[in-house]
Scaffold this motif. Structure first.
Motif, PDB file in Angstrom:
ATOM      1  N   VAL A  36       0.853  -1.183   0.000  1.00  0.00           N
ATOM      2  CA  VAL A  36       0.000   0.000   0.000  1.00  0.00           C
ATOM      3  C   VAL A  36       0.884   1.225   0.000  1.00  0.00           C
ATOM      4  CG1 VAL A  36      -1.723   1.255   1.306  1.00  0.00           C
ATOM      5  CG2 VAL A  36      -1.777  -1.232   1.277  1.00  0.00           C
ATOM      6  N   ASN A  37       0.511   2.186  -0.816  1.00  0.00           N
ATOM      7  CA  ASN A  37       1.298   3.421  -0.903  1.00  0.00           C
ATOM      8  C   ASN A  37       1.339   4.097   0.463  1.00  0.00           C
ATOM      9  OD1 ASN A  37       2.408   5.885  -1.415  1.00  0.00           O
ATOM     10  ND2 ASN A  37       1.050   6.399  -3.115  1.00  0.00           N
ATOM     11  N   PRO A  38       2.499   4.179   1.100  1.00  0.00           N
ATOM     12  CA  PRO A  38       2.569   4.740   2.450  1.00  0.00           C
ATOM     13  C   PRO A  38       2.260   6.218   2.487  1.00  0.00           C
ATOM     14  CG  PRO A  38       4.783   4.371   1.592  1.00  0.00           C
ATOM     15  CD  PRO A  38       3.837   3.778   0.601  1.00  0.00           C
ATOM     16  N   GLY A  39       2.219   6.861   1.336  1.00  0.00           N
ATOM     17  CA  GLY A  39       1.946   8.287   1.321  1.00  0.00           C
ATOM     18  C   GLY A  39       0.477   8.631   1.376  1.00  0.00           C
ATOM     19  N   LYS A  40      -0.374   7.591   1.295  1.00  0.00           N
ATOM     20  CA  LYS A  40      -1.810   7.861   1.278  1.00  0.00           C
ATOM     21  C   LYS A  40      -2.313   8.222   2.662  1.00  0.00           C
ATOM     22  CE  LYS A  40      -2.992   4.828  -2.568  1.00  0.00           C
ATOM     23  NZ  LYS A  40      -3.709   3.612  -2.970  1.00  0.00           N
ATOM     24  N   ASP A  41      -3.295   9.081   2.675  1.00  0.00           N
ATOM     25  CA  ASP A  41      -3.974   9.419   3.919  1.00  0.00           C
ATOM     26  C   ASP A  41      -4.808   8.226   4.330  1.00  0.00           C
ATOM     27  OD1 ASP A  41      -5.598  10.329   5.927  1.00  0.00           O
ATOM     28  OD2 ASP A  41      -6.180  12.184   4.920  1.00  0.00           O
ATOM     29  N   VAL A  42      -4.531   7.674   5.518  1.00  0.00           N
ATOM     30  CA  VAL A  42      -5.229   6.473   5.962  1.00  0.00           C
ATOM     31  C   VAL A  42      -6.731   6.714   6.060  1.00  0.00           C
ATOM     32  CG1 VAL A  42      -5.558   4.942   7.938  1.00  0.00           C
ATOM     33  CG2 VAL A  42      -3.259   5.487   7.179  1.00  0.00           C
ATOM     34  N   GLU A  43      -7.122   7.878   6.525  1.00  0.00           N
ATOM     35  CA  GLU A  43      -8.533   8.099   6.788  1.00  0.00           C
ATOM     36  C   GLU A  43      -9.369   8.240   5.530  1.00  0.00           C
ATOM     37  OE1 GLU A  43      -9.285  11.170   9.554  1.00  0.00           O
ATOM     38  OE2 GLU A  43      -8.636   9.968  11.248  1.00  0.00           O
ATOM     39  N   VAL A  44      -8.823   8.786   4.488  1.00  0.00           N
ATOM     40  CA  VAL A  44      -9.623   8.953   3.280  1.00  0.00           C
ATOM     41  C   VAL A  44      -9.149   8.054   2.160  1.00  0.00           C
ATOM     42  CG1 VAL A  44     -10.225  11.323   3.833  1.00  0.00           C
ATOM     43  CG2 VAL A  44      -8.221  10.899   2.448  1.00  0.00           C
ATOM     44  N   GLY A  45      -8.144   7.233   2.434  1.00  0.00           N
ATOM     45  CA  GLY A  45      -7.709   6.267   1.452  1.00  0.00           C
ATOM     46  C   GLY A  45      -7.168   6.862   0.177  1.00  0.00           C
ATOM     47  N   GLY A  46      -6.680   8.080   0.198  1.00  0.00           N
ATOM     48  CA  GLY A  46      -6.085   8.675  -0.979  1.00  0.00           C
ATOM     49  C   GLY A  46      -7.084   9.326  -1.917  1.00  0.00           C
ATOM     50  N   ALA A  47      -8.371   9.171  -1.680  1.00  0.00           N
ATOM     51  CA  ALA A  47      -9.380   9.785  -2.528  1.00  0.00           C
ATOM     52  C   ALA A  47      -9.905  11.031  -1.839  1.00  0.00           C
ATOM     53  CB  ALA A  47     -10.526   8.810  -2.774  1.00  0.00           C
ATOM     54  N   GLU A  48     -10.159  12.063  -2.610  1.00  0.00           N
ATOM     55  CA  GLU A  48     -10.586  13.331  -2.022  1.00  0.00           C
ATOM     56  C   GLU A  48     -12.088  13.325  -1.769  1.00  0.00           C
ATOM     57  OE1 GLU A  48      -9.234  16.376  -4.594  1.00  0.00           O
ATOM     58  OE2 GLU A  48      -7.122  15.895  -4.382  1.00  0.00           O
ATOM     59  N   LEU A  49     -12.521  12.413  -0.946  1.00  0.00           N
ATOM     60  CA  LEU A  49     -13.930  12.340  -0.584  1.00  0.00           C
ATOM     61  C   LEU A  49     -14.199  13.272   0.585  1.00  0.00           C
ATOM     62  CD1 LEU A  49     -14.395   8.456  -0.749  1.00  0.00           C
ATOM     63  CD2 LEU A  49     -14.853  10.128  -2.543  1.00  0.00           C
ATOM     64  N   LYS A  50     -15.427  13.776   0.671  1.00  0.00           N
ATOM     65  CA  LYS A  50     -15.790  14.714   1.732  1.00  0.00           C
ATOM     66  C   LYS A  50     -16.434  13.963   2.889  1.00  0.00           C
ATOM     67  CE  LYS A  50     -14.621  18.129  -0.979  1.00  0.00           C
ATOM     68  NZ  LYS A  50     -13.387  18.893  -0.760  1.00  0.00           N
ATOM     69  N   ARG A  51     -16.105  14.377   4.098  1.00  0.00           N
ATOM     70  CA  ARG A  51     -16.696  13.761   5.284  1.00  0.00           C
ATOM     71  C   ARG A  51     -17.989  14.492   5.634  1.00  0.00           C
ATOM     72  NH1 ARG A  51     -13.955   9.956   7.739  1.00  0.00           N
ATOM     73  NH2 ARG A  51     -11.738   9.654   7.310  1.00  0.00           N
ATOM     74  N   GLY A  52     -19.035  14.231   4.833  1.00  0.00           N
ATOM     75  CA  GLY A  52     -20.290  14.935   5.013  1.00  0.00           C
ATOM     76  C   GLY A  52     -21.394  14.125   5.659  1.00  0.00           C
ATOM     77  N   LEU A  53     -21.140  12.839   5.921  1.00  0.00           N
ATOM     78  CA  LEU A  53     -22.175  11.984   6.512  1.00  0.00           C
ATOM     79  C   LEU A  53     -22.146  12.083   8.035  1.00  0.00           C
ATOM     80  CD1 LEU A  53     -21.921   8.708   4.391  1.00  0.00           C
ATOM     81  CD2 LEU A  53     -23.650  10.492   4.217  1.00  0.00           C
ATOM     82  N   GLN A  54     -23.341  12.119   8.633  1.00  0.00           N
ATOM     83  CA  GLN A  54     -23.475  12.066  10.080  1.00  0.00           C
ATOM     84  C   GLN A  54     -23.885  10.641  10.480  1.00  0.00           C
ATOM     85  OE1 GLN A  54     -22.631  14.781  11.854  1.00  0.00           O
ATOM     86  NE2 GLN A  54     -22.275  15.873   9.930  1.00  0.00           N
ATOM     87  N   ALA A  55     -23.907  10.379  11.787  1.00  0.00           N
ATOM     88  CA  ALA A  55     -24.264   9.037  12.268  1.00  0.00           C
ATOM     89  C   ALA A  55     -25.658   8.632  11.797  1.00  0.00           C
ATOM     90  CB  ALA A  55     -24.189   8.995  13.798  1.00  0.00           C
ATOM     91  N   ARG A  56     -26.599   9.584  11.794  1.00  0.00           N
ATOM     92  CA  ARG A  56     -27.967   9.258  11.366  1.00  0.00           C
ATOM     93  C   ARG A  56     -27.990   8.900   9.878  1.00  0.00           C
ATOM     94  NH1 ARG A  56     -30.059  14.214   9.187  1.00  0.00           N
ATOM     95  NH2 ARG A  56     -28.636  15.960   9.618  1.00  0.00           N
ATOM     96  N   HIS A  57     -27.160   9.563   9.069  1.00  0.00           N
ATOM     97  CA  HIS A  57     -27.090   9.226   7.649  1.00  0.00           C
ATOM     98  C   HIS A  57     -26.565   7.811   7.471  1.00  0.00           C
ATOM     99  CE1 HIS A  57     -26.480  13.808   6.947  1.00  0.00           C
ATOM    100  NE2 HIS A  57     -27.768  13.493   6.878  1.00  0.00           N
ATOM    101  N   LEU A  58     -25.545   7.466   8.263  1.00  0.00           N
ATOM    102  CA  LEU A  58     -24.932   6.150   8.167  1.00  0.00           C
ATOM    103  C   LEU A  58     -25.944   5.062   8.518  1.00  0.00           C
ATOM    104  CD1 LEU A  58     -22.035   5.534   7.330  1.00  0.00           C
ATOM    105  CD2 LEU A  58     -21.441   5.310   9.755  1.00  0.00           C
ATOM    106  N   GLN A  59     -26.743   5.304   9.554  1.00  0.00           N
ATOM    107  CA  GLN A  59     -27.759   4.329   9.968  1.00  0.00           C
ATOM    108  C   GLN A  59     -28.786   4.099   8.860  1.00  0.00           C
ATOM    109  OE1 GLN A  59     -29.387   5.918  13.613  1.00  0.00           O
ATOM    110  NE2 GLN A  59     -27.353   6.246  14.462  1.00  0.00           N
ATOM    111  N   PHE A  60     -29.285   5.182   8.296  1.00  0.00           N
ATOM    112  CA  PHE A  60     -30.329   5.039   7.284  1.00  0.00           C
ATOM    113  C   PHE A  60     -29.774   4.565   5.953  1.00  0.00           C
ATOM    114  CE2 PHE A  60     -32.763   7.602  10.280  1.00  0.00           C
ATOM    115  CZ  PHE A  60     -34.009   7.002  10.191  1.00  0.00           C
ATOM    116  N   LEU A  61     -28.482   4.792   5.707  1.00  0.00           N
ATOM    117  CA  LEU A  61     -27.863   4.226   4.520  1.00  0.00           C
ATOM    118  C   LEU A  61     -27.924   2.705   4.579  1.00  0.00           C
ATOM    119  CD1 LEU A  61     -26.091   4.365   1.951  1.00  0.00           C
ATOM    120  CD2 LEU A  61     -24.090   4.465   3.454  1.00  0.00           C
ATOM    121  N   ALA A  62     -27.600   2.141   5.745  1.00  0.00           N
ATOM    122  CA  ALA A  62     -27.657   0.692   5.919  1.00  0.00           C
ATOM    123  C   ALA A  62     -29.091   0.188   5.893  1.00  0.00           C
ATOM    124  CB  ALA A  62     -26.979   0.293   7.228  1.00  0.00           C
ATOM    125  N   ILE A  63     -30.006   0.922   6.532  1.00  0.00           N
ATOM    126  CA  ILE A  63     -31.416   0.514   6.532  1.00  0.00           C
ATOM    127  C   ILE A  63     -31.974   0.553   5.121  1.00  0.00           C
ATOM    128  CG2 ILE A  63     -33.737   1.212   7.262  1.00  0.00           C
ATOM    129  CD1 ILE A  63     -32.505   2.131   9.905  1.00  0.00           C
TER     130      ILE A  63
END
Length: 525
Positions: A36-63
């Motif tokens: 794995v490329n050690p230069g990648k940001d562990v939290e976003v996996g190297g992709a410039e994704l936005k952290r816009g989901l809240q816990a309630r979004h995560l729950q209903f995504l699974a539901i």
């Protein structure tokens, strides 16, 4: 001479074919050991994704990804196969397996939040070939399921007007849900939350309605547990006697697993969640108990109100007429409810379709981060949407048009067979990854006390989930053996065969080796 030349050309072309295959899947043949490329940001996996989901979004995504046709339609045939108590036990039993998988995933995802997390964990803690095979079959599962949901939406609408072509609605809904998945992740989360809420409210409303009908408000009068006495709590399937009742119970486990599939989407969205250390554990708890209570209560009351020998349970239709909720309303003499249930069924299918595109696209992003797919797929636009991954996943939904011709429908059904037990394959791999994750912590001298969320009863609960996932995988085609059918047997195991081929093919080409946990520089690799 012509045959000899052709054969020789084929042999000479093998290295070229390998190179093309490697380029297609983003592999690096020059390096047999996956890194794995050690230069990648562990939290976003190297992709410039936005952290816009809240816990309630995560729950209903699974539901939203879980509660769909499996519950609203498939539960009827399950009760006819195993009986009300046999079906209820099957759903509770698979629910315990899901609890094992979700707590295992929650422990890893809260500590290492990644987009499409579990394919990353399999690559980093077990074997890159396992992550490759798991990720591609999971992506194929959700992308083909997207085509299934588009087809189902058209068939559901035909309940009101059979003269309308499903092609109209495949086109409309494909455009709508592709567009929604190009929105900022926060907007997508809000949309999915409200869409999924309709299903939750419907099930709660059905439970209240069922209590009233059981107490005597319908045409049948007081029902109580009459249907558990006759035709009985368990149904015989294929063979008679106690063996037939067990066969019915065991055959429903696959149906129950298909119904629960999607609960693991909590892990898919972890990489785009704000404060995952708090949001993921909360989502794991609420999602599991919410889904389990909704499923179990629905199965319980359907089993109380509808005799397992009712012929309507086994119609095999795809609109409201086959829904056990509608059958309950008909038996009670409530005439308006079928149209309401059909509308809810439509929202359930569309919500699931929305989740299909999201989860499939994020798994593609995860595959690129582990060098299992071309890097350009993870490109994002200014609002953080992986637009190429969304486009590729959505494009597979166009396979729904195959249903417009009879021969195309046969091909489409075979594609669906590949996805039938993909959930159990994924759950097995998550459990294996979690066992290795715990060993990675120990190998690096880290205690599980540092984790934001600690799964209970470890490692025994994970071993329990892994054992039964593998057992169900290996035995899911046993009914085809009892009443031998070569086509049914092959259909039952085609997804497992494909998974093994992907795993072995990747390992042979890439010459990968199992990850040595002691060599990891940190618990997160």
């Amino acid at each position: 001479m012509q045959i000899s030349l052709t054969y020789g050309a084929l042999i000479e072309s093998i290295p070229l074919l390998w190179s093309v295959t490697a380029a297609l899947f983003g592999l690096n043949l020059a390096n047999g050991n996956h890194r794995v490329n050690p230069g990648k940001d562990v939290e976003v996996g190297g992709a410039e994704l936005k952290r816009g989901l809240q816990a309630r979004h995560l729950q209903f995504l699974a539901i939203g990804g879980t509660i769909g046709t499996g519950l609203f339609l498939g539960s009827g045939k399950a009760i006819a196969t195993a009986g009300p108590v046999g079906c209820l036990i099957a759903y509770i039993f698979v629910g315990v397996i899901v609890f094992s998988v979700m707590t295992s995933l929650g422990e890893m995802a809260s500590f290492i939040p990644m987009p499409g997390s579990f394919t990353v964990y399999a690559s980093r803690f077990v074997d890159p070939s396992l992550g490759f095979a798991m990720g591609w079959i999971y992506w194929f599962n959700w992308s083909v399921t997207f085509a299934l949901e588009l087809t189902a939406a058209g068939l559901i609408i035909q309940y009101w007007d059979a003269s309308l072509s499903i092609a109209i609605f495949i086109t409309i809904f494909w455009v709508v849900f592709t567009a929604i998945n190009f929105l900022p992740i926060r907007w997508y989360g809000e949309f999915e939350m409200w869409f999924s809420s309709i299903k939750v409210v419907t099930i709660v409303g059905f439970v209240i309605f069922a209590i009233c009908i059981n107490a005597g408000a319908g045409d049948q009068g007081y029902i109580g547990f009459t249907n558990w006495v006759y035709p009985g709590p368990f149904a015989e399937f294929i063979v008679t006697g106690s063996t037939g009742k067990f066969v019915g119970f065991w055959s429903v486990l696959v149906t129950a697993g298909f119904s629960y599939q999607g609960a693991e989407l909590v892990g898919v969205g972890a990489g785009e969640t704000a404060d995952p250390a708090k949001a993921v554990p909360s989502a794991v708890r609420w999602t599991f108990w919410g889904i389990l209570s909704l499923f179990v209560s629905t199965i319980f009351f359907i089993g109380l109100l509808v005799p397992s020998d009712n012929p309507d349970l086994s119609l095999g239709k795809t609109d409201a007429s086959a829904s056990p909720l509608v059958i309950v309303a008909k038996l009670a003499g409530v005439k308006i409810l079928p149209d309401i249930i059909n509308a809810v069924l439509l929202t359930a299918v569309l919500s699931a379709a929305n989740s299909n595109v999201y989860s499939g696209s994020r798994i593609l992003v995860a595959l690129t981060n582990e060098n299992h797919a071309p890097a350009f797929i993870r490109r994002t636009n200014k609002i953080g949407t992986p637009y190429i991954a969304v486009s590729i996943t959505s494009a597979i939904g166009l396979l729904a048009y195959m249903n417009l011709s009879e021969s195309g429908g046969d091909v489409f059904n075979w594609l669906l067979n590949i996805t039938a037990i993909a959930g159990f394959i994924t759950w097995s791999c998550i459990s294996i990854s979690h066992l290795r994750f715990m060993k990675a912590l120990a190998a690096n001298g880290s205690s599980r006390e540092i984790l934001p969320y600690r799964a209970p009863l470890q490692p025994y609960l994970t071993y329990f989930g892994l054992f039964f996932c593998v057992l169900i995988l290996l035995t899911n085609g046993f009914t085809a053996i009892i009443n031998w059918s070569a086509s049914d047997f092959f259909a039952a195991y085609i997804s497992l065969i494909l998974f093994v081929l992907l795993f072995v093919g990747h390992k042979v080409i890439m010459r990968t080796k199992p990850v040595k946990l002691a060599a990891l520089e940190s618990p997160i690799g």
